[in-house]
Motif scaffolding. Structure first.
Motif, short mmCIF file in Angstrom:
data_model
loop_
_atom_site.label_atom_id
_atom_site.label_comp_id
_atom_site.label_asym_id
_atom_site.label_seq_id
_atom_site.Cartn_x
_atom_site.Cartn_y
_atom_site.Cartn_z
N LEU A 199 0.83 -1.20 0.00
CA LEU A 199 0.00 0.00 0.00
C LEU A 199 0.86 1.25 0.00
CD1 LEU A 199 -2.61 -1.03 2.74
CD2 LEU A 199 -2.91 -1.13 0.24
N GLY A 200 0.33 2.31 -0.59
CA GLY A 200 0.99 3.61 -0.51
C GLY A 200 0.49 4.36 0.71
N ALA A 201 1.40 5.06 1.39
CA ALA A 201 1.05 5.77 2.62
C ALA A 201 0.79 7.25 2.35
CB ALA A 201 2.17 5.64 3.64
N SER A 242 -11.42 16.81 6.33
CA SER A 242 -11.28 17.13 4.91
C SER A 242 -10.39 16.13 4.21
CB SER A 242 -10.73 18.56 4.74
OG SER A 242 -9.51 18.74 5.41
N ASN A 243 -9.31 15.69 4.86
CA ASN A 243 -8.44 14.70 4.24
C ASN A 243 -9.14 13.36 4.05
OD1 ASN A 243 -5.82 15.96 3.73
ND2 ASN A 243 -5.70 16.24 5.93
N ALA A 244 -9.91 12.95 5.05
CA ALA A 244 -10.64 11.69 4.93
C ALA A 244 -11.66 11.76 3.80
CB ALA A 244 -11.33 11.36 6.25
N SER A 245 -12.34 12.90 3.66
CA SER A 245 -13.33 13.05 2.59
C SER A 245 -12.67 13.05 1.22
CB SER A 245 -14.12 14.35 2.80
OG SER A 245 -14.91 14.28 3.96
N LEU A 246 -11.54 13.75 1.10
CA LEU A 246 -10.83 13.77 -0.18
C LEU A 246 -10.24 12.40 -0.51
CD1 LEU A 246 -9.11 17.24 0.16
CD2 LEU A 246 -10.87 16.62 -1.50
N PHE A 247 -9.79 11.69 0.52
CA PHE A 247 -9.28 10.33 0.33
C PHE A 247 -10.35 9.45 -0.31
CE2 PHE A 247 -8.26 6.01 1.67
CZ PHE A 247 -6.87 5.95 1.52
N ARG A 248 -11.60 9.60 0.18
CA ARG A 248 -12.70 8.84 -0.39
C ARG A 248 -13.08 9.36 -1.78
NH1 ARG A 248 -14.55 9.43 4.95
NH2 ARG A 248 -15.98 11.09 4.32
N ALA A 249 -13.12 10.69 -1.92
CA ALA A 249 -13.55 11.28 -3.17
C ALA A 249 -12.67 10.89 -4.34
CB ALA A 249 -13.59 12.81 -3.05
N PHE A 250 -11.37 10.72 -4.09
CA PHE A 250 -10.44 10.36 -5.15
C PHE A 250 -10.18 8.86 -5.21
CE2 PHE A 250 -9.62 14.89 -4.92
CZ PHE A 250 -9.41 15.22 -6.26
N ASP A 251 -11.05 8.07 -4.54
CA ASP A 251 -10.96 6.60 -4.60
C ASP A 251 -9.55 6.11 -4.29
OD1 ASP A 251 -13.67 6.33 -5.38
OD2 ASP A 251 -13.12 6.75 -7.47
N MET A 252 -8.93 6.72 -3.29
CA MET A 252 -7.54 6.39 -3.02
C MET A 252 -7.36 4.97 -2.49
SD MET A 252 -6.12 10.08 -1.61
CE MET A 252 -4.49 9.45 -1.18
N GLU A 253 -8.32 4.48 -1.72
CA GLU A 253 -8.20 3.10 -1.25
C GLU A 253 -8.19 2.13 -2.43
OE1 GLU A 253 -10.27 -0.02 1.92
OE2 GLU A 253 -11.17 1.96 1.58
N GLU A 254 -9.08 2.34 -3.39
CA GLU A 254 -9.13 1.49 -4.56
C GLU A 254 -7.86 1.59 -5.40
OE1 GLU A 254 -11.46 3.44 -3.49
OE2 GLU A 254 -13.16 2.12 -3.09
N LYS A 255 -7.18 2.72 -5.32
CA LYS A 255 -5.95 2.91 -6.08
C LYS A 255 -4.72 2.38 -5.35
CE LYS A 255 -7.73 6.97 -8.51
NZ LYS A 255 -7.68 8.44 -8.67
N GLY A 256 -4.92 1.87 -4.13
CA GLY A 256 -3.80 1.25 -3.43
C GLY A 256 -3.19 2.06 -2.32
N TRP A 257 -3.95 3.05 -1.79
CA TRP A 257 -3.44 3.91 -0.73
C TRP A 257 -4.07 3.56 0.61
CZ3 TRP A 257 0.37 7.45 -1.63
CH2 TRP A 257 0.62 7.80 -2.97
N THR A 258 -3.37 3.94 1.68
CA THR A 258 -3.94 3.89 3.01
C THR A 258 -3.76 5.25 3.67
OG1 THR A 258 -4.01 2.69 5.13
CG2 THR A 258 -1.83 3.08 4.18
N LEU A 259 -4.77 5.69 4.42
CA LEU A 259 -4.73 6.98 5.11
C LEU A 259 -4.15 6.76 6.50
CD1 LEU A 259 -5.45 9.99 5.31
CD2 LEU A 259 -7.77 9.32 5.95
N VAL A 260 -3.00 7.35 6.76
CA VAL A 260 -2.27 7.13 8.00
C VAL A 260 -2.57 8.25 8.99
CG1 VAL A 260 -0.01 6.78 9.06
CG2 VAL A 260 -0.44 5.98 6.72
N ASP A 261 -2.96 7.89 10.20
CA ASP A 261 -3.15 8.86 11.29
C ASP A 261 -1.84 8.98 12.04
OD1 ASP A 261 -3.73 10.26 13.62
OD2 ASP A 261 -5.62 9.21 14.00
N PRO A 262 -1.19 10.15 12.04
CA PRO A 262 0.10 10.30 12.72
C PRO A 262 0.00 10.30 14.24
CG PRO A 262 -0.62 12.41 11.90
CD PRO A 262 -1.61 11.40 11.38
#
Length: 257
Positions: free
Chosen positions: A152-154, A167-187
């Motif tokens: 996965l890409g971080a 806003s980041n979580a919404s944009l992550f979903r809007a751009f289908d980032m999970e389907e493209k192979g990304w994961t949203l990392v909480d620092p």
């Protein structure tokens, strides 16, 4: 999309607005939110010094964050002051609270040219000059392998409680980032976010995530903001959708009986 131009900042001017009231009567004691990021910490402590040394107030700093501090001020009237508040995630209820007199904006944003956005490290920018937009980069999660699962890409997002987490979580979903192979990392915290940047740059590794400017971290590590190809969808879309559930920053003070 003009994500990078969506935020302006105001805080230190709060002292002047509050001081006028303090001159009319004894200031007494008050509580002030000390948010968990550098500029807000600095502003809260400067305001505290000015109010205490200049006007005899007793100021107690208490921990704060965008959404939690707003909710507490709106519902409980505490803390009395938030020297800096990124209001994207709370714009509609904030407008209602101000119209009803529960909260007051003391300073709406005197500093121009600030912004938030999605950034990459300077090594990545130099190695891949052909990638200049967010949309181009989203096709290459392999450049930013996630430490816990390198398939996965971080993408480094925001800590819980910050308005930009929404806003980041919404944009992550809007751009289908999970389907493209990304994961949203909480620092996990502001220190965790800064540490992830420092670690990557100092090791010569790539980093991709959210940050804002001007800040010491952006300057020290020379992060590069990516442009967006997607057209700006308008304030109604941003305020009512992207940040529903931050782009001006303002200073707030509770109505004190």
């Amino acid at each position: 999309m003009k994500f990078k131009t969506l935020s302006t900042i105001a805080a230190i001017g709060l002292t002047a607005g509050f001081a006028n009231a303090a001159m009319a009567e004894e200031c007494g004691s008050l509580t002030m939110a000390e948010m968990d990021w550098a500029s807000a910490e600095f502003m809260a402590n400067v305001d505290k010094i000015v109010l205490e040394a200049g006007y005899g107030c007793e100021v107690e700093l208490i921990p704060g964050a965008t959404t939690t501090t707003f909710a507490s001020m709106n519902e409980k009237g505490q803390p009395d002051v938030a020297g800096e508040l990124w209001i994207n995630a709370v714009r509609d209820p904030l407008a209602a609270a101000m119209a009803e007199g529960r909260l007051h904006s003391v300073n709406g944003g005197p500093i121009d040219g600030l912004g938030e956005g999605w950034w990459v490290d300077p090594k990545f920018a130099a190695d891949h000059p052909e990638i200049t937009t967010v949309e181009q980069l989203l096709e290459h999660p392999e450049f930013f392998p996630y430490a816990e699962d390198e398939t996965l890409g971080a993408f480094m997002g925001c800590p819980a409680g910050w308005g930009c987490q929404l806003s980041n979580a919404s944009l992550f979903r809007a751009f289908d980032m999970e389907e493209k192979g990304w994961t949203l990392v909480d620092p996990g915290s502001a220190a965790g976010l800064d540490g992830s940047i420092a670690k990557a740059v100092e090791r010569g590794e790539y980093w991709f995530g959210y940050y804002w400017a001007p800040t010491a971290v952006i300057g020290k590590y020379q992060l590069q903001m990516l442009d967006w190809e997607t057209p700006w969808g308008g304030s109604e879309n941003w305020d009512g959708c992207i940040v529903k559930e931050h782009v001006r920053i303002t200073s707030l003070i509770c109505d004190r009986p």
